[in-house]
Design a protein around this motif. Structure first.
Motif, PDB file in Angstrom:
ATOM      1  N   ASP A  93      34.079  34.274  52.112  1.00 43.05           N
ATOM      2  CA  ASP A  93      33.296  36.097  53.013  1.00 43.05           C
ATOM      3  C   ASP A  93      33.679  36.638  51.819  1.00 43.05           C
ATOM      4  OD1 ASP A  93      36.180  35.889  52.634  1.00 43.05           O
ATOM      5  OD2 ASP A  93      36.134  36.431  54.709  1.00 43.05           O
ATOM      6  N   MET A  94      32.819  36.281  50.622  1.00 42.13           N
ATOM      7  CA  MET A  94      33.740  37.919  50.081  1.00 42.13           C
ATOM      8  C   MET A  94      32.702  37.694  49.092  1.00 42.13           C
ATOM      9  SD  MET A  94      37.153  37.645  48.389  1.00 42.13           S
ATOM     10  CE  MET A  94      37.546  36.008  48.050  1.00 42.13           C
ATOM     11  N   VAL A  95      31.957  39.299  48.856  1.00 48.24           N
ATOM     12  CA  VAL A  95      30.814  39.812  48.230  1.00 48.24           C
ATOM     13  C   VAL A  95      31.538  41.108  47.634  1.00 48.24           C
ATOM     14  CG1 VAL A  95      28.503  40.593  47.901  1.00 48.24           C
ATOM     15  CG2 VAL A  95      28.609  38.378  49.890  1.00 48.24           C
ATOM     16  N   HIS A  96      31.153  41.034  46.371  1.00 54.61           N
ATOM     17  CA  HIS A  96      31.975  42.766  46.011  1.00 54.61           C
ATOM     18  C   HIS A  96      31.606  43.849  46.306  1.00 54.61           C
ATOM     19  CE1 HIS A  96      32.121  39.062  43.379  1.00 54.61           C
ATOM     20  NE2 HIS A  96      33.326  40.052  42.477  1.00 54.61           N
ATOM     21  N   PHE A  97      32.520  44.984  46.873  1.00 53.48           N
ATOM     22  CA  PHE A  97      31.838  45.941  47.242  1.00 53.48           C
ATOM     23  C   PHE A  97      32.289  46.767  45.641  1.00 53.48           C
ATOM     24  CE2 PHE A  97      35.864  45.088  50.546  1.00 53.48           C
ATOM     25  CZ  PHE A  97      34.557  44.388  51.123  1.00 53.48           C
ATOM     26  N   GLN A 100      34.648  47.462  44.251  1.00 57.81           N
ATOM     27  CA  GLN A 100      34.745  46.930  43.339  1.00 57.81           C
ATOM     28  C   GLN A 100      34.803  46.482  41.758  1.00 57.81           C
ATOM     29  OE1 GLN A 100      34.805  44.130  46.685  1.00 57.81           O
ATOM     30  NE2 GLN A 100      37.187  43.167  46.347  1.00 57.81           N
ATOM     31  N   ALA A 116      44.655  50.040  45.545  1.00 59.89           N
ATOM     32  CA  ALA A 116      45.762  49.339  46.394  1.00 59.89           C
ATOM     33  C   ALA A 116      45.577  47.480  46.692  1.00 59.89           C
ATOM     34  CB  ALA A 116      45.461  50.544  47.992  1.00 59.89           C
ATOM     35  N   GLU A 119      42.897  45.713  48.503  1.00 59.13           N
ATOM     36  CA  GLU A 119      41.185  46.053  47.819  1.00 59.13           C
ATOM     37  C   GLU A 119      40.758  44.819  47.448  1.00 59.13           C
ATOM     38  OE1 GLU A 119      39.825  49.144  47.870  1.00 59.13           O
ATOM     39  OE2 GLU A 119      40.951  48.509  49.754  1.00 59.13           O
ATOM     40  N   GLY A 120      41.336  43.737  47.175  1.00 65.36           N
ATOM     41  CA  GLY A 120      40.465  41.782  46.611  1.00 65.36           C
ATOM     42  C   GLY A 120      40.479  42.462  45.000  1.00 65.36           C
ATOM     43  N   LYS A 121      41.528  42.462  44.099  1.00 69.06           N
ATOM     44  CA  LYS A 121      41.892  42.533  43.195  1.00 69.06           C
ATOM     45  C   LYS A 121      41.259  41.645  42.245  1.00 69.06           C
ATOM     46  CE  LYS A 121      46.246  45.184  42.975  1.00 69.06           C
ATOM     47  NZ  LYS A 121      45.730  45.453  44.356  1.00 69.06           N
ATOM     48  N   THR A 122      42.187  40.051  43.624  1.00 72.10           N
ATOM     49  CA  THR A 122      41.789  38.978  42.864  1.00 72.10           C
ATOM     50  C   THR A 122      39.885  38.808  42.056  1.00 72.10           C
ATOM     51  OG1 THR A 122      43.104  38.521  44.256  1.00 72.10           O
ATOM     52  CG2 THR A 122      42.302  36.445  42.740  1.00 72.10           C
ATOM     53  N   LEU A 123      39.587  39.345  43.381  1.00 70.94           N
ATOM     54  CA  LEU A 123      38.026  39.365  43.398  1.00 70.94           C
ATOM     55  C   LEU A 123      37.278  40.221  42.494  1.00 70.94           C
ATOM     56  CD1 LEU A 123      34.937  37.627  44.562  1.00 70.94           C
ATOM     57  CD2 LEU A 123      34.639  39.734  46.390  1.00 70.94           C
ATOM     58  N   LYS A 623      47.453  39.749  57.217  1.00 71.90           N
ATOM     59  CA  LYS A 623      46.449  39.895  58.284  1.00 71.90           C
ATOM     60  C   LYS A 623      46.911  40.225  58.667  1.00 71.90           C
ATOM     61  CE  LYS A 623      41.518  37.759  56.113  1.00 71.90           C
ATOM     62  NZ  LYS A 623      41.802  36.928  54.673  1.00 71.90           N
ATOM     63  N   ARG A 657      46.118  47.288  54.893  1.00 69.16           N
ATOM     64  CA  ARG A 657      44.776  47.168  54.067  1.00 69.16           C
ATOM     65  C   ARG A 657      43.578  47.056  54.445  1.00 69.16           C
ATOM     66  NH1 ARG A 657      43.212  42.181  55.888  1.00 69.16           N
ATOM     67  NH2 ARG A 657      42.108  41.956  53.717  1.00 69.16           N
ATOM     68  N   GLN A 658      42.327  47.301  54.028  1.00 74.83           N
ATOM     69  CA  GLN A 658      41.190  47.518  54.570  1.00 74.83           C
ATOM     70  C   GLN A 658      40.889  48.790  55.476  1.00 74.83           C
ATOM     71  OE1 GLN A 658      38.337  46.258  52.981  1.00 74.83           O
ATOM     72  NE2 GLN A 658      39.557  45.573  51.596  1.00 74.83           N
TER      73      GLN A 658
HETATM   74  P1  ADP Z   1      44.912  42.071  46.412  1.00 71.77           P
HETATM   75  O1  ADP Z   1      45.482  41.443  45.057  1.00 71.77           O
HETATM   76  O2  ADP Z   1      43.987  43.646  45.925  1.00 71.77           O
HETATM   77  O3  ADP Z   1      45.736  43.869  47.212  1.00 71.77           O
HETATM   78  P2  ADP Z   1      43.640  40.624  47.303  1.00 71.77           P
HETATM   79  O4  ADP Z   1      42.340  39.990  45.961  1.00 71.77           O
HETATM   80  O5  ADP Z   1      44.787  39.242  46.962  1.00 71.77           O
HETATM   81  O6  ADP Z   1      44.127  41.801  47.291  1.00 71.77           O
HETATM   82  O7  ADP Z   1      42.650  40.198  48.477  1.00 71.77           O
HETATM   83  C1  ADP Z   1      43.078  40.951  49.392  1.00 71.77           C
HETATM   84  C2  ADP Z   1      42.399  40.402  50.512  1.00 71.77           C
HETATM   85  O8  ADP Z   1      40.668  41.124  51.114  1.00 71.77           O
HETATM   86  C3  ADP Z   1      42.095  38.948  50.453  1.00 71.77           C
HETATM   87  O9  ADP Z   1      42.044  38.433  51.669  1.00 71.77           O
HETATM   88  C4  ADP Z   1      40.130  38.508  49.845  1.00 71.77           C
HETATM   89  O10 ADP Z   1      39.751  37.558  50.626  1.00 71.77           O
HETATM   90  C5  ADP Z   1      39.963  40.099  50.947  1.00 71.77           C
HETATM   91  N1  ADP Z   1      39.128  40.100  49.900  1.00 71.77           N
HETATM   92  C6  ADP Z   1      38.844  40.855  48.930  1.00 71.77           C
HETATM   93  N2  ADP Z   1      37.563  41.145  48.475  1.00 71.77           N
HETATM   94  C7  ADP Z   1      36.686  41.222  49.429  1.00 71.77           C
HETATM   95  C8  ADP Z   1      35.338  41.722  49.806  1.00 71.77           C
HETATM   96  N3  ADP Z   1      34.645  41.884  49.112  1.00 71.77           N
HETATM   97  N4  ADP Z   1      34.644  40.812  51.130  1.00 71.77           N
HETATM   98  C9  ADP Z   1      35.943  40.620  52.123  1.00 71.77           C
HETATM   99  N5  ADP Z   1      36.954  40.635  51.752  1.00 71.77           N
HETATM  100  C10 ADP Z   1      37.492  40.922  51.052  1.00 71.77           C
END
Ligand code: ADP
Ligand code: MG
Length: 992
Positions: A93-97, A100, A116, A119-123, A623, A657-658
């Motif tokens: 469910d992720m598309v880069h913001f 990001q 923070a 914020e989705g650092k994995t992505l 979450k 978060r978020q």
């Molecule tokens: P971090 O490592 O920065 O703490 P994560 O990579 O673990 O964060 O991601 C945290 C959550 O945010 C995950 O559940 C991921 O699915 C969600 N997420 C990250 N990027 C997006 C995005 N672009 N759109 C929707 N959800 C996102």
């Protein structure tokens, strides 16, 4: 006020960077728009297109917008797809913001992106990893544990695979073939220690290039970089194992003799000390009496420094002064002979300061009445020359005699060393004082603290000697095979980047040590977290009471609570209190990563209470459950301020978060470590301490700030310590680079004989110099003779003293000698299996390096320890360390060179080749070089100078033993000096 401005300024500087990225972000999004019209196939084809354009010379920076757009577009196409991650199904469910994308640019530029938690650092990492993997080199991502490496590689793997890039991860349990295959993929995930160990195995242990698993160190993103480079970097990675058994240790054999000797010495000493005390206590003691007594006391001190009677005598200040004065006087050069006489009345002499024990003549005779020379080192060099000169001996007989002489030398030198350690063990090391015996092991007692130091061992055979004395099993020494610190491992990457929620407070450190700039990336949605003021209590009990109350309150409302503790013990204390209060909760200690990660995901559910240490569940997203938002989101409770603000920030970041709601609060007590530190020398807080009542609660923004400044001080101190450690480490790091460089050279070269001959050239040059071939020095007949002796005993070159000019051009002589060795080697090559010869040469180099490098590592560890002890002197211990380390390294290189010289002609690819060489050389002697075209003749002609006289004496090829071993015994710094003084080499002729 100043810090306020600095913050503003720092904030502006981050904003500037973000603004600079905006146009790039706009371009990425434009491309992404266009790509939406492509088919999946066409999008996938972009990967090959980018690769081709890179090949043609476009840079990564140039194709960044398109590459990032491709990744983003792929993510968009995957929305709604079911993907499997760590055996669980979830929906993409992720598309880069946009933020990001900015994070991705930051990472590509080799910076640290502070983003923070949540914020989705994995992505974010997918963008630069994809881009950098397009080069065909391995792009890597380091996570904090194996579980996250697997999770992230599987999770993001779906995206990479969509784009046609392969991804893998390294797990602790993997075998090397799998590892190699993983490193060969486009992108590899793994942990810092796995990567580091693979590096060590590849460079310090692999003996064939096929055994190496890593590719080069190109691009690496370190996730949670602060925890890896700041918190974990203090412990180096070490591969160690038992030291190879080189020979039977003579402790058991020598022990009975030593026991007798010690008993005899004890009797003698008791008599002397009695005589001394009688003389001193005599009513009408004359000056002669006193000086006789003084000499007896000195003898006791030399023979048994820890004698109780002697210590008692020294309690009388007058007598003590007398002994000290005599001691100093007798050790002057002037009294050398007399002191020697007194020493020779004893059986052995102990030098406590220099950790030595030397046998005297009576001692040697008592120990071996039949062979008093049993413990005198033979003069090997002259023995060799004598053998060489003896015309009645055949070459084979000469060889045999030499071998015999050498073996005897080795046995004697081992014996002297073991003897000295045994004497020390008996005379200086007392059971239950210096050590204890527990479960059949000798355990060291720390002399300052009296603590038992399990696992530590005295070095250099002393521990074994004490084990022999105590009749427990004599254990093998362990040895460090390879070691590297995490810091130095990561400094090898061409491009390093990092991401974390908390880097800003350590920005200076990242910049100074790793040249990594920190950039704060704004959050996608504004953060609405509420950080409440700290509450301070007088006692710990009060504090925990308040924490439990707070948790109960929240749980009553259904608000989930995450409680952070600094240590595992604290987690347990709190857990017991909660149990007593009937609060259901879970405790995580960062032990079972996957399991704990699953628990942490549920920490945001209604009514849940989770206690976790700092690292537990890190990297896992919390979450919020149904209806929790309305209750104020997750409540984070800290039970102590950590030494470093960063860890506190990390804990706070677990909530909100978020754009989620959330709140944080810390509970402190004046008994906390940090608070005690903060209270020291702070007048206001002392007053506060006096005024505060038990059970009372204190809270004020001013307090938060003061605590932060206390933290900053501790942070700075810790940084200084880490930096200092790194300076020490740099020394070894440079040495490792050199050694691994040579080792890899040998590993990757089909025929590493160039390396061998370079080393031989250096060795011969050094030997020429020490023989007197230099600008200001003279060559003597004796020095030339020993040079020739050395040459002939290492290489089958049949050098003759007459052939080498006493003076002349240094380089020309060197060239000539090395040329002869090369010629001899060409001869050897002609009879060896050419395919196997490369392997043999490699073995020679690697074996020499490994053996001595591992020894060197152990010595460097010892040096590090001993320098620590010396640091109270005026000298800067780091400089001391550097210069000592340099000497050690020179010695190491000498030893490696020497071993290579020794091994080259003593190794054959197989027995046949050896025999082959043997026959040919014999026939060569008969026929002479100009005769039939044998392999030998071909070989000699190829390298012989054209003008070689036809009637040159036949090549005489002397063949030493096949096995690889030392010829001239290598003298280690701790070995007895070959001069026969019985002292250690480093304290005698080896002293710098
Ligand atoms: P971090 O490592 O920065 O703490 P994560 O990579 O673990 O964060 O991601 C945290 C959550 O945010 C995950 O559940 C991921 O699915 C969600 N997420 C990250 N990027 C997006 C995005 N672009 N759109 C929707 N959800 C996102
Ligand atoms: Mg993360």
């Amino acid at each position: 006020m100043l810090s306020f401005f600095l913050q503003k300024f720092a904030g502006r500087h981050h904003r500037k960077y973000v603004e600079k990225c905006r146009p790039v972000v706009a371009r990425i999004n434009e491309f992404e728009q266009q790509y939406q019209a492509l088919t999946d196939e066409q999008l996938r084809a972009k990967t090959d297109e980018f690769r081709a354009r890179l090949q043609k010379g476009e840079t990564l920076d140039q194709i960044l917008p398109e590459a990032f757009a491709a990744v983003k577009n792929a993510a968009r196409r995957m929305v709604g797809r079911k993907v499997i991650v760590c055996d669980h199904e979830l929906t993409w469910d992720m598309v880069h913001f946009d933020v990001q994308l900015i994070g991705g640019i930051t990472l590509h530029e080799g910076r640290i992106a502070e983003m923070a938690t949540g914020e989705g650092k994995t992505l974010v990492a997918t963008l630069p990893l994809y881009l950098n993997a397009l080069t065909g080199r391995n792009a890597q991502l380091v996570t904090v544990n194996d579980y996250l490496a697997r999770r992230d590689s599987e999770w993001m793997g779906h995206l990479y695979n969509f784009l046609g890039i392969t991804v893998g991860c390294i797990q602790q349990s993997m075998h090397s073939e799998v590892r190699r295959e993983m490193y060969n993929r486009g992108i590899t995930y793994g942990t810092a220690s796995e990567f580091g160990f693979d590096y060590l195995r590849d460079n310090g242990m692999a003996t064939r290039k096929e055994d190496q698993v890593q590719r080069d160190h190109f691009y690496c993103i370190v996730d949670e970089i602060d925890s890896i480079l700041v918190d974990e970097a203090r412990t180096p990675l070490i591969i160690s194992g038992p030291a190879p058994i080189e020979r039977e240790q003579p402790f058991q054999r020598l022990k009975p003799g030593v026991e007798q000797l010690v008993a005899a010495q004890l009797r003698l000493i008791n008599r002397l000390v009695k005589e001394a005390s009688d003389l001193l206590e005599k009513k009408d003691a004359t000056p002669e009496d006193r000086s006789a007594a003084a000499m007896k006391m000195l003898q006791v001190k030399l023979g048994m420094p820890k004698n109780k009677q002697l210590l008692r005598l020294q309690e009388n200040p007058e007598w003590r002064k007398l002994l000290d004065k005599t001691d100093v006087e007798m050790h002057s050069d002037f009294n050398k002979d007399e002191l020697y006489k007194y020493k020779e009345e004893l059986f052995f002499v102990i030098d406590e300061k220099n950790h030595q024990a030397d046998l005297t003549e009576p001692g040697r005779t008592k120990l071996r009445p039949d062979d008093p020379d049993a413990f005198v080192l033979p003069d090997l060099a002259s023995r060799f020359i004598d053998i060489e000169k003896d015309a009645t001996l055949s070459p084979e007989q000469k060889e045999a005699l030499k071998r015999e002489a050498q073996q005897r030398y080795e046995v004697v030198s081992e014996d002297i060393h073991a003897l000295s350690q045994l004497l020390r063990a008996y005379a200086l090391y007392e059971r239950d004082v210096e050590y204890v015996v527990q479960d059949g092991k000798v355990v060291i007692v720390d002399e300052n603290t009296g603590r038992i130091m399990s696992g530590r061992r005295w070095s250099d055979g002393l521990h074994q000697a004490v084990e022999a004395k105590e009749n427990v099993t004599i254990e093998r020494e362990t040895r460090t095979y390879a070691t590297v610190t995490i810091q130095n491992y990561f400094r090898m990457y061409e491009k390093l980047a990092g991401m974390t929620g908390t880097a800003e407070t350590e920005a200076t450190e990242f910049n100074e040590i790793y040249r990594l700039a920190v950039t704060q990336i704004p959050t996608n949605k504004p953060c609405i977290r509420i950080d409440r003021n700290d509450s301070i209590f007088k006692t710990r009990r009060d504090k925990y009471g308040a924490v439990v109350k707070q948790i109960q309150e929240a749980q009553g409302r259904g608000q989930p609570v995450l409680v952070g503790t600094v240590t595992v013990e604290q987690s347990e204390v709190l857990s017991r209190m909660l149990k007593r209060a009937g609060v259901i909760h879970t405790v995580l200690n960062a032990k079972f990563h996957q399991q704990e990660a699953e628990i942490v995901t549920r920490a945001g559910q209604r009514g849940s209470v989770t206690i976790a240490t700092n690292m537990a569940g890190r990297g896992t997203d919390i979450k919020l459950g149904e209806g929790v938002r309305e209750l104020g989101g997750l409540l984070v409770v800290g039970t102590e301020r950590h030494e470093s603000r960063r860890i506190d920030r990390q804990l706070r970041g677990r909530c909100s978060r978020q754009g989620d709601p959330g709140a944080t609060k810390f509970f402190l007590s004046l008994e906390d470590d940090l608070m005690r530190l903060f209270l020291q020398g702070n007048l206001a807080s002392k007053i506060m301490e006096g005024a505060m009542q038990e059970g009372e609660e204190l809270e004020h923004p001013w307090l938060n700030r003061s605590i932060e400044s206390a933290q900053k001080k501790v942070e700075q101190q810790n940084f200084a310590i880490r930096k200092r450690l790194l300076q020490y480490d740099d020394v070894l790091n440079k040495q490792r680079e050199v050694i691994y460089g040579i080792r890899n050279g040998a590993l990757h070269n089909e025929r590493p004989k160039d390396i061998i001959f370079e080393m031989i050239g250096e060795e011969v040059a050094a030997r020429l110099e020490s023989a007197g071939y230099g600008e200001k020095t003279e060559v003597t007949a004796a020095s030339l003779e020993s040079l020739v002796g050395w040459l002939n005993s290492h290489f089958p070159v049949s050098a003759k003293v007459e052939e080498i000019p006493l003076r002349g051009d240094f380089d020309a002589i060197l060239q000539d000698l090395v040329g002869r060795i090369k010629k001899a080697y060409a001869l050897k090559e002609s009879v060896e299996d050419p395919a196997a010869l490369g392997g043999l040469e490699r073995y020679i180099v690697i074996n020499a390096i490994d053996h001595h490098w591992q020894e060197h590592l152990t010595e460097m560890e010892e040096l590090r320890r001993s320098i620590g002890l010396r640091s109270y002197g005026q000298k800067d211990p780091l400089n001391e360390y550097k210069s000592e380390a340099f000497r050690f390294f020179e010695e190491l290189m000498n030893n490696v060179r020497l071993q290579i010289c020794t091994s080259l002609f003593r190794s054959a690819t197989n027995r046949d080749a050896f025999e082959n060489l043997f026959t040919i050389s014999r026939s060569a002697r008969l026929q002479g070089p100009a005769a039939a075209p044998t392999a030998l003749a071909a070989a000699t002609q190829a390298s012989a100078p054209a003008a070689a006289p036809a009637a040159a004496p036949a090549e005489e090829i002397k063949l030493p033993a096949v096995t690889i071993r030392r010829e001239t015994p290598k003298v280690g710094r701790n070995d007895p000096c070959p001069c026969g003084s019985g002292k250690k080499y480093k304290n005698c002729h080896g002293a710098a």
